[in-house]
Design a protein around this motif. Structure first.
Motif, mmCIF file in Angstrom:
data_model
loop_
_atom_site.group_PDB
_atom_site.id
_atom_site.type_symbol
_atom_site.label_atom_id
_atom_site.label_comp_id
_atom_site.label_asym_id
_atom_site.label_seq_id
_atom_site.Cartn_x
_atom_site.Cartn_y
_atom_site.Cartn_z
ATOM 1 N N GLY A 174 -7.388 13.267 -7.366
ATOM 2 C CA GLY A 174 -8.166 12.019 -5.807
ATOM 3 C C GLY A 174 -7.368 10.490 -6.441
ATOM 4 O O GLY A 174 -7.867 9.989 -5.423
ATOM 5 N N ILE A 175 -7.508 10.480 -7.933
ATOM 6 C CA ILE A 175 -7.173 9.403 -8.064
ATOM 7 C C ILE A 175 -5.888 8.814 -7.538
ATOM 8 O O ILE A 175 -5.214 8.750 -8.022
ATOM 9 N N LEU A 176 -5.847 6.758 -7.721
ATOM 10 C CA LEU A 176 -4.985 6.357 -7.381
ATOM 11 C C LEU A 176 -3.822 6.391 -8.041
ATOM 12 O O LEU A 176 -4.262 5.990 -9.718
ATOM 13 N N GLN A 177 -2.765 6.423 -8.276
ATOM 14 C CA GLN A 177 -1.375 6.137 -9.137
ATOM 15 C C GLN A 177 -0.411 5.693 -8.759
ATOM 16 O O GLN A 177 -0.242 5.665 -7.376
ATOM 17 N N VAL A 178 0.822 5.240 -9.068
ATOM 18 C CA VAL A 178 1.441 4.319 -9.758
ATOM 19 C C VAL A 178 2.784 4.860 -9.977
ATOM 20 O O VAL A 178 2.641 5.777 -11.160
ATOM 21 N N LYS A 179 4.044 5.192 -9.467
ATOM 22 C CA LYS A 179 5.381 5.815 -10.345
ATOM 23 C C LYS A 179 5.926 4.825 -10.786
ATOM 24 O O LYS A 179 6.203 3.875 -10.030
ATOM 25 N N GLY A 180 6.772 4.918 -11.939
ATOM 26 C CA GLY A 180 7.739 4.190 -12.960
ATOM 27 C C GLY A 180 8.237 5.371 -13.643
ATOM 28 O O GLY A 180 8.677 6.811 -13.267
ATOM 29 N N VAL A 181 9.319 4.905 -14.337
ATOM 30 C CA VAL A 181 10.454 5.374 -14.727
ATOM 31 C C VAL A 181 10.437 4.460 -16.577
ATOM 32 O O VAL A 181 10.653 3.505 -16.414
ATOM 33 N N GLY B 52 0.513 -1.094 -0.103
ATOM 34 C CA GLY B 52 -0.195 0.019 -0.521
ATOM 35 C C GLY B 52 1.067 1.810 0.170
ATOM 36 O O GLY B 52 0.586 2.191 -0.410
ATOM 37 N N SER B 53 1.805 1.478 0.436
ATOM 38 C CA SER B 53 2.750 2.748 0.503
ATOM 39 C C SER B 53 3.805 2.850 -0.760
ATOM 40 O O SER B 53 4.088 3.846 -1.149
ATOM 41 N N LEU B 54 3.444 2.035 -1.487
ATOM 42 C CA LEU B 54 3.409 2.343 -3.455
ATOM 43 C C LEU B 54 2.251 2.822 -3.715
ATOM 44 O O LEU B 54 3.216 3.591 -4.944
ATOM 45 N N LEU B 55 1.438 2.894 -3.359
ATOM 46 C CA LEU B 55 0.271 3.576 -3.737
ATOM 47 C C LEU B 55 0.482 5.286 -4.001
ATOM 48 O O LEU B 55 0.745 5.949 -2.543
ATOM 49 N N ASP B 56 -0.426 6.476 -4.093
ATOM 50 C CA ASP B 56 -0.311 7.712 -4.314
ATOM 51 C C ASP B 56 -1.288 8.228 -5.019
ATOM 52 O O ASP B 56 -2.334 7.960 -5.538
ATOM 53 N N LEU B 57 -2.295 9.770 -4.560
ATOM 54 C CA LEU B 57 -2.757 10.450 -5.178
ATOM 55 C C LEU B 57 -2.695 11.577 -6.253
ATOM 56 O O LEU B 57 -1.447 12.652 -5.599
ATOM 57 N N ASN B 58 -2.914 11.389 -7.154
ATOM 58 C CA ASN B 58 -2.944 12.568 -7.888
ATOM 59 C C ASN B 58 -3.963 14.095 -7.576
ATOM 60 O O ASN B 58 -4.302 13.118 -6.612
ATOM 61 N N SER B 59 -3.927 15.145 -7.926
ATOM 62 C CA SER B 59 -4.152 16.161 -7.878
ATOM 63 C C SER B 59 -5.874 16.057 -8.034
ATOM 64 O O SER B 59 -6.443 17.221 -7.514
#
Length: 384
Positions: free
Chosen positions: A294-301, A285-292
């Motif tokens: 309020g939608i769940l997102q995940v960051k990558g490269v 769960g700590s890998l999840l983030d919210l965008n501006s």
């Protein structure tokens, strides 16, 4: 020369020398600043891990209940006094087993009278037929005799049906769940007599949110687990065509063959509907983030070492992680440092040998080490 003139000359020379020294150092400082601007800044460091999607069974979890196949209330169709009762409530009844019997009162006498009247009408009709053949009776009169016979037959049938309804019987194999009358009670048409429960099979019912209704169809597998641990399986046999106007949910029913004689209906149950298989990723769960928004997102490269974000949806949660959909089958995930970079930033990725599952603890320790190193060498960027 006077003393004041000598002092003036000395001050003038000192002033000129100070101005000239400043003009010579200015180009040198400018060149130093220009060279500093031209020096490339070091990239931010993040830990990354290549993850692969797995094939999982997509389930829809709901709260529902267990219902009987049928539940009906038997009501009196004729008036009368209760003279006899069948089995006690809670007993199992076969089809046509007696539930309640009412007194026939004067119905037998009226039936005897109606049958006698019928015989008279039949005799008149037969005599009229003979007279009609001899043209001694009009056609209309003979038609009236036939009508009188039919009316008498209907009167007999009506009383026979009324007598038959004084004996109330089970319409199908069932359980006598409740009986509302006792011997001696007077009932009128419409008064409740008994409540029957058909337990030949079980219905698993639940209300489905409107965003999932398009993924349901007849025949899909449904499982229900009760609070006592008992489980039932069934197939969807009904999907409502109209939503509940208050909750905007759709009622579904799944038929389960009740081979175990499940007799405690109305219990709550955790209902699971299998929606099929699909590919998903399991992350902490700590890998999840919210965008501006309020939608769940995940960051990558990406391939150019720039930060990218992908919106995701939660399929289900487990103790050791969350199953997500929305990511590509292969994804280069930022496991440590995602909170300090934004989409489009160019970073220096470092392979995370520990993996995404241990990301939570490794991120804290790595940030502590980065904080210590930044204090020792302030000119070097912090490694996240």
């Amino acid at each position: 020369m006077s003393r004041s003139l000598i002092v003036a000359i000395v001050l003038t020379v000192v002033a000129v020398g100070w101005v000239l020294s400043g003009s010579r150092s200015a180009p040198e400082a400018a060149s130093v600043d220009h060279s500093a601007e031209q020096a490339p800044a070091e990239k931010f460091k993040v830990k990354v891990k290549n993850i692969e999607a797995e094939l999982i069974t997509d389930n829809l979890l709901l709260q529902g209940q267990i219902e009987a196949a049928r539940e009906i209330e038997i009501k009196a169709e004729v008036q009368g006094i209760v003279t006899r009762l069948g089995k006690d409530k809670g007993a199992r009844l076969n089809k046509d087993d007696l539930i309640v019997e009412l007194d026939v009162s004067d119905r037998l006498a009226r039936l005897k009278k109606a049958k006698a009247e019928l015989e008279v009408r039949k005799s008149e009709e037969r005599a009229g037929a003979q007279l009609r053949q001899k043209n001694m009776l009009s056609k209309n009169q003979q038609q009236q005799n036939i009508a009188n016979v039919l009316s008498a037959e209907a009167a007999v049938k009506e009383i026979e049906v009324e007598i038959d309804k004084t004996s109330v019987k089970a319409p199908f194999a069932t359980v006598l769940n409740e009986r509302h009358v006792e011997v001696g009670d007077y009932v009128s048409p419409g008064d409740p007599l008994a409540y029957l429960v058909d337990d030949s099979y079980t219905l698993i019912s639940a209300d489905v949110p409107q965003q999932y209704i398009a993924r349901l169809s007849l025949g899909q597998t449904v499982s229900a687990k009760l609070l006592n641990g008992q489980s039932l399986d069934g197939k969807i046999s009904f999907v409502s065509a109209s939503a509940d106007p208050r909750t905007r949910t759709f009622r579904i029913e799944a038929k389960s063959e009740n081979v175990k004689r499940f007799v405690r209906f109305g219990q709550s149950a955790s209902v699971t509907i299998q929606l099929g298989q699909q590919r998903a990723h399991k992350l902490t769960g700590s890998l999840l983030d919210l965008n501006s928004e309020g939608i769940l997102q995940v960051k990558g490269v990406d391939g150019e070492n720039r930060v990218i974000t992908k919106p995701v949806d939660i399929l289900r949660s487990e103790r050791d992680g969350i199953w997500l959909k929305g990511l590509p089958d292969t994804f280069r995930l930022i496991t440590v440092g995602q909170g300090f970079v934004s989409e489009g930033d160019e970073v220096e990725p470092v392979e995370d040998d520990a993996g995404a599952s241990s990301q939570g603890s490794s991120e804290d320790s790595l940030e502590d080490r980065s904080h210590d190193s930044s204090e020792e060498n302030s000119s070097e960027p912090v490694a996240l």
